[in-house]
Design a protein around this motif. Structure first.
Motif, PDB file in Angstrom:
ATOM      1  N   TRP A 296       0.816  -1.211   0.000  1.00  0.00           N
ATOM      2  CA  TRP A 296       0.000   0.000   0.000  1.00  0.00           C
ATOM      3  C   TRP A 296       0.852   1.264   0.000  1.00  0.00           C
ATOM      4  N   LEU A 297       2.062   1.178   0.551  1.00  0.00           N
ATOM      5  CA  LEU A 297       2.996   2.310   0.459  1.00  0.00           C
ATOM      6  C   LEU A 297       3.396   2.542  -0.999  1.00  0.00           C
ATOM      7  N   VAL A 298       3.689   1.467  -1.710  1.00  0.00           N
ATOM      8  CA  VAL A 298       4.050   1.579  -3.132  1.00  0.00           C
ATOM      9  C   VAL A 298       2.874   2.154  -3.925  1.00  0.00           C
ATOM     10  N   ALA A 299       1.658   1.668  -3.635  1.00  0.00           N
ATOM     11  CA  ALA A 299       0.467   2.187  -4.324  1.00  0.00           C
ATOM     12  C   ALA A 299       0.284   3.678  -4.049  1.00  0.00           C
ATOM     13  N   THR A 300       0.524   4.092  -2.802  1.00  0.00           N
ATOM     14  CA  THR A 300       0.400   5.508  -2.436  1.00  0.00           C
ATOM     15  C   THR A 300       1.458   6.344  -3.140  1.00  0.00           C
TER      16      THR A 300
END
Length: 200
Positions: A101-105
């Motif tokens: 989710w960090l990568v997606a953000t």
């Protein structure tokens, strides 16, 4: 023989309670019924050597621990070590999911900064859902209860279909709701697959 049954019964019960595992959970890990575990803990029957080895592995102790009446402080540290290992594995799995989710953000923010006129940046979060399922599936298959894999695979199938649907809807302006019909036989296959079990 009865003394041995009582010793094993007391040790299995003690280890199970110290690791906060129910009889049903232990039975599931061993691929036995909770009634069998209950009989072992009451000293009515004795698990065979292969099962004792599995139990010892689950609680990170040696088979000697299960058949010995008295334990030193040194041997009592083993269940705590197993509990710590399980906690660390859960934290590693959770950090890996959060990393997705960090990568997606980061992807969402970068697209927003570089291409502010683009209106579908939020799809980065949509694609994070099946990636999360894949990461969860890998960790669950390696470290945790494999029976949960069927639930995770179901989530993966439906999230992939949802991603394709939303992409078609947003990017091509094509409402392909019939894609979800593919999920029905896929779900039936997953359900039937979950019924195949290797009994000992």
């Amino acid at each position: 023989m009865d003394d041995l049954k009582q010793i094993v019964a007391a040790n299995i019960t003690d280890l199970r309670k110290k690791n906060n595992i129910t009889q049903a959970e232990l039975a599931q890990r061993l691929n036995y019924t909770d009634k069998a575990v209950s009989k072992w803990e009451r000293g009515e029957s004795l698990p065979d050597v292969a099962v004792l080895k599995q139990i010892a592995d689950i609680f990170s102790v040696k088979i000697d621990y299960l058949v010995t009446a008295e334990h030193t402080d040194k041997t009592l540290e083993s269940p705590r070590k197993g509990s710590r290992r399980l906690r660390n594995r859960r934290l590693i799995a959770a950090m890996s999911v959060v990393l997705v989710w960090l990568v997606a953000t980061l992807l969402f923010v970068n697209i927003q900064l570089v291409l502010p006129d683009l209106v579908h940046q939020w799809l980065a979060f949509v694609f994070a859902v099946p990636v999360t399922c894949i990461v969860w599936l890998v960790f669950n298959a390696v470290w945790f209860d494999k029976k949960r894999n069927f639930f995770i695979i179901s989530l993966l199938v439906w999230s992939i279909l949802a991603c394709i649907y939303l992409c078609l809807l947003c990017l091509v302006q094509y409402n392909a709701w019939l894609l979800f019909v593919i999920g029905i036989p896929a779900q039936i296959i997953i359900f039937l697959w979950s019924g195949i079990r290797l009994r000992k």
